[in-house]
Scaffold this motif. Structure first.
Motif, PDB file in Angstrom:
ATOM      1  N   VAL A   1      -2.408  11.216   2.504  1.00 20.74           N
ATOM      2  CA  VAL A   1      -3.094   9.736   2.059  1.00 20.74           C
ATOM      3  C   VAL A   1      -3.669   9.304   3.251  1.00 20.74           C
ATOM      4  CG1 VAL A   1      -2.613   7.375   1.436  1.00 20.74           C
ATOM      5  CG2 VAL A   1      -1.064   9.221   0.366  1.00 20.74           C
ATOM      6  N   ASN A   2      -5.284   8.826   2.871  1.00 16.18           N
ATOM      7  CA  ASN A   2      -5.964   8.441   4.163  1.00 16.18           C
ATOM      8  C   ASN A   2      -5.180   7.287   4.797  1.00 16.18           C
ATOM      9  OD1 ASN A   2      -8.086  10.014   2.913  1.00 16.18           O
ATOM     10  ND2 ASN A   2      -8.894   8.361   1.831  1.00 16.18           N
ATOM     11  N   PHE A   3      -5.048   7.544   6.316  1.00 13.75           N
ATOM     12  CA  PHE A   3      -4.213   6.359   7.017  1.00 13.75           C
ATOM     13  C   PHE A   3      -2.666   6.277   6.648  1.00 13.75           C
ATOM     14  CE2 PHE A   3      -8.550   5.454   8.027  1.00 13.75           C
ATOM     15  CZ  PHE A   3      -8.785   5.622   9.256  1.00 13.75           C
TER      16      PHE A   3
ATOM     17  N   ILE B   1       0.036   3.578   7.957  1.00 14.83           N
ATOM     18  CA  ILE B   1       0.666   2.460   7.165  1.00 14.83           C
ATOM     19  C   ILE B   1       2.433   2.587   7.399  1.00 14.83           C
ATOM     20  CG2 ILE B   1       0.695   1.425   5.019  1.00 14.83           C
ATOM     21  CD1 ILE B   1      -2.071   2.572   4.549  1.00 14.83           C
TER      22      ILE B   1
ATOM     23  N   PRO C   1      -8.059   0.664   7.281  1.00 15.47           N
ATOM     24  CA  PRO C   1      -7.211   1.759   6.864  1.00 15.47           C
ATOM     25  C   PRO C   1      -6.390   1.514   5.586  1.00 15.47           C
ATOM     26  CG  PRO C   1      -6.537   1.068   9.005  1.00 15.47           C
ATOM     27  CD  PRO C   1      -7.603   0.288   8.589  1.00 15.47           C
TER      28      PRO C   1
ATOM     29  N   ILE D   1      -7.400  -0.423   2.963  1.00 16.52           N
ATOM     30  CA  ILE D   1      -8.488  -0.070   1.812  1.00 16.52           C
ATOM     31  C   ILE D   1      -8.521   1.500   1.439  1.00 16.52           C
ATOM     32  CG2 ILE D   1     -10.698  -0.420   0.779  1.00 16.52           C
ATOM     33  CD1 ILE D   1      -8.973  -3.051   1.013  1.00 16.52           C
ATOM     34  N   SER D   2      -9.008   2.008   2.724  1.00 16.28           N
ATOM     35  CA  SER D   2      -9.082   3.544   2.889  1.00 16.28           C
ATOM     36  C   SER D   2      -7.993   4.172   2.056  1.00 16.28           C
ATOM     37  CB  SER D   2      -9.350   4.030   4.096  1.00 16.28           C
ATOM     38  OG  SER D   2      -9.305   5.295   4.188  1.00 16.28           O
ATOM     39  N   SER D   3      -6.957   3.841   2.224  1.00 19.17           N
ATOM     40  CA  SER D   3      -5.666   4.536   1.826  1.00 19.17           C
ATOM     41  C   SER D   3      -5.620   4.595   0.180  1.00 19.17           C
ATOM     42  CB  SER D   3      -4.287   3.772   2.071  1.00 19.17           C
ATOM     43  OG  SER D   3      -3.906   2.787   1.461  1.00 19.17           O
ATOM     44  N   MET D   4      -6.615   3.734  -0.277  1.00 18.17           N
ATOM     45  CA  MET D   4      -6.464   3.780  -1.930  1.00 18.17           C
ATOM     46  C   MET D   4      -7.553   4.765  -2.269  1.00 18.17           C
ATOM     47  SD  MET D   4      -6.559  -0.212  -2.516  1.00 18.17           S
ATOM     48  CE  MET D   4      -6.517  -0.261  -4.310  1.00 18.17           C
TER      49      MET D   4
ATOM     50  N   PHE E   1       0.753  -1.393   0.178  1.00 15.49           N
ATOM     51  CA  PHE E   1      -0.170   0.093   0.018  1.00 15.49           C
ATOM     52  C   PHE E   1       0.942   1.159  -0.053  1.00 15.49           C
ATOM     53  CE2 PHE E   1      -2.978  -3.258   1.231  1.00 15.49           C
ATOM     54  CZ  PHE E   1      -4.166  -2.693   0.509  1.00 15.49           C
TER      55      PHE E   1
END
Lengths: 409, 180
Positions: free
Chosen positions: A85-87, A91, B37, B39-42, A62
């Protein structure tokens, strides 16, 4: 209970007869793998290393979706991951701290093997594959550290790739080949990104070989003696449950770092963008490479220093023969047991020295530490194996706790 | 192997069952909380979302000509329609259309048509913006990929596309338009 098989059960058996996937897992880490019943919590760390490998691959994929492997954009793309970027922060922190925790569990796993003699016959090949995995891990971690293209990334890459330049005759050719140019620059960043993506899957393949090699003799145990069939219990549910509990405790520490001290193990200088014209005041690798870094700096000859650093890992391949004792577990080896703890302390001392400037006390200590490491491997291990009188071994792993119990062979 | 603990198990719901089920439940919730998180990052990142408005002026568009502006990485058609084009769009019997919409609800100012430039069939950009482009039988846009034809209100009239060209959210401030 009905004896009639359900439709689902029949479909499952039809598929299993053609490709026994579930059966394969069941034999590998399930009810069909008999494990000694006396394994302690140090046997959790193989499973934890596997967990960290999966965590690193998942978070890494990711991250790669948002990372740009170009010297002009890499640093900013990592900052974008952190901010936009979300989260992305979660990550990346899981990945960066995950590298540290991967090494923590692997180092404990290795020293578990050293203490309980897990490298000895008939587990030499299993040990070799483990050493290869550790070396590939170090290469992967180093390349990953270069990717954010901060100051420490750049200068770490410069110093480490220059290690190869001391090799006689072909040294310069090798560094030019690594760089794809005349210095650390875009071609190196590109190929490190490609290799950093590839090598974890190489490790995954090696892990399969590691587990395969483990299943030929079966797990070693804290007493280091052969285990009767009657003294074994199925891996599932006994050790899956024990591993799951260990995983819970491990995650307290891992996510404790991720959420509360995410940068404690990193170098703040790496939040400065790479500058090929300014070297930071002190260049240090990540903590897990510090003992080896101390070795390379302790020797005032570039070639011998590099040889010592790589030799300290290569020597591990010969451990099954350098250790002349046939007794596996240090529990029954009074002298080796002391040497083990001295060696462990020695690694911590070397690690501390690796983080200091190579002058004064740290330099003296790192020279003593480097000498001791090789003295331990090449002199103490063979000699102690000959002169040591081991304590008497129990007849079975049951005997120390249940003297009357006679396990089935 | 040694006898397993299953042998002396009492019947019915046991403490062991409770522990197993609660462990699996917590593990499943934990796994789901980790997948979320990832999946959300995409989904679009904050900087991508911040680029999701477009501002432009219609003052320079001569009557009868059309331009393309970019909104969220895709084209938007802006047409300064002639009286004849408006008339053609408004006298159509709406009940005969595939996607029944009156021209009046597709424009804020009758002379300016602002519609998405993405064909509702499979995402190509229909021709018709440049003066030399084919505009189809209905004087609007013609999609070269699969032959969909749109009228002067951007409504689908012929070909495989199912819907009219979408009207993006926008507002006029004088001659300035803000899309998004």
């Amino acid at each position: 209970m009905s004896t009639e098989k359900s439709r689902l059960q029949r479909v499952f058996e039809w598929h299993e007869a053609r490709l026994p996937l579930v059966g394969f897992i069941d034999h590998a880490v399930g009810t069909k793998y008999p494990a000694p019943k006396n394994l302690n919590y140090f046997w959790n760390f193989g499973f934890l290393a596997g967990f960290m490998l999966i965590t690193m691959i998942l978070t890494g994929i990711f991250l790669a979706m948002n990372y740009t492997g170009n010297v002009h954009m890499a640093f900013d793309s990592v900052e974008r991951i952190m901010r936009d970027v979300n989260f992305g922060w979660l990550i990346r922190y899981m990945h960066a701290n995950g590298a540290s925790f991967f090494f923590i569990v692997v180092y404990i796993h290795v020293f578990r093997g050293l203490y309980y003699g897990s490298y000895k016959s008939p587990r030499e090949v299993l040990w070799w594959i483990g050493v290869i995995i550790m070396i590939v891990m170090m290469a992967t971690a180093f390349m990953g550290y270069v990717l954010p293209w901060g100051q420490m990334s750049f200068w770490g890459a410069t110093v480490i790739t220059n290690l190869f330049s001391v090799i006689p005759v072909v040294g310069k050719m090798i560094t030019t080949l690594l760089w794809g140019g005349f210095s650390v620059d875009n071609p190196l960043l590109n190929r490190f990104f490609a290799l950093h993506f590839l090598l974890p899957f190489v490790i995954l393949g090696l892990v399969f070989l590691h587990i395969w090699a483990l299943h030929i003799p079966g797990s070693n145990n804290p007493l280091g003696i052969e285990v009767a069939t009657g003294d074994k219990i199925p891996f599932h549910p006994y050790y899956t449950a024990k591993d799951a509990f260990g995983l819970g405790v491990f995650m307290l520490f891992y996510f404790g770092m991720v959420f509360w001290f995410p940068n404690a193990l990193g170098d703040p200088v790496n939040y400065v963008k790479a500058n090929p014209l300014v070297t930071p005041a002190s260049i240090v690798p990540e903590w897990y490479l510090l003992p080896f870094y101390a070795m390379v700096r302790s020797i005032p000859n570039a070639l011998i220093g590099v040889a010592a650093m790589f030799g300290s890992l290569i020597v591990l391949f010969f451990l099954p023969w350098l250790d002349t004792s046939r007794i596996r577990s240090a529990t029954f080896r009074p002298i080796y047991r002391i040497l083990f703890w001295v060696l462990l302390l020695n690694m911590f001392v070397l690690g501390w020295c690796g983080a200091q400037h190579p002058e004064g006390l740290p330099l003296i200590l790192s020279r003593i530490g480097t000498f001791w490491y090789f003295f331990h491997m090449f002199v103490l291990l063979p000699v102690v194996g000959w002169i040591e009188t081991p304590k008497p071994l129990p007849a079975s792993i049951s005997q120390p706790v249940m003297p009357a119990f006679k396990p089935a062979e | 192997m040694a006898n397993t603990a299953h042998a002396a198990e009492p019947a019915g719901e046991t403490r062991r069952d409770f522990l197993l089920h609660s462990t699996v439940a917590v593990g499943a919730v934990g796994t789901a909380m980790m997948i979320w998180p990832l999946i959300s990052s995409m989904n679009p990142a904050a900087d991508t979302l911040s680029l999701s408005t477009t501002e432009f002026s219609v003052a320079g568009i001569a009557e009868g000509s059309r331009i393309i502006v970019v909104w969220r990485g895709s084209p938007v058609f802006v047409a300064h329609r002639t009286a004849a084009e408006i008339d053609a769009a408004r006298k159509v019997n709406v009940s005969e259309l595939r996607d029944q919409e009156k021209d009046e609800i597709r424009v804020q100012k009758p002379e300016f048509l602002i519609v998405s430039g993405v064909c509702t069939h499979l995402g190509c950009i229909p021709l018709g913006t440049k003066g030399t482009d084919p505009k189809g039988d209905f004087g609007g846009w013609f999609c070269p990929c699969h032959g969909s034809q749109y009228d002067t209100s951007g409504r689908i009239r012929l070909g495989p596309a199912p819907k009219n060209l979408a009207v993006p959210p926008y507002k006029f401030t004088g001659d300035t338009v803000l899309i998004g």
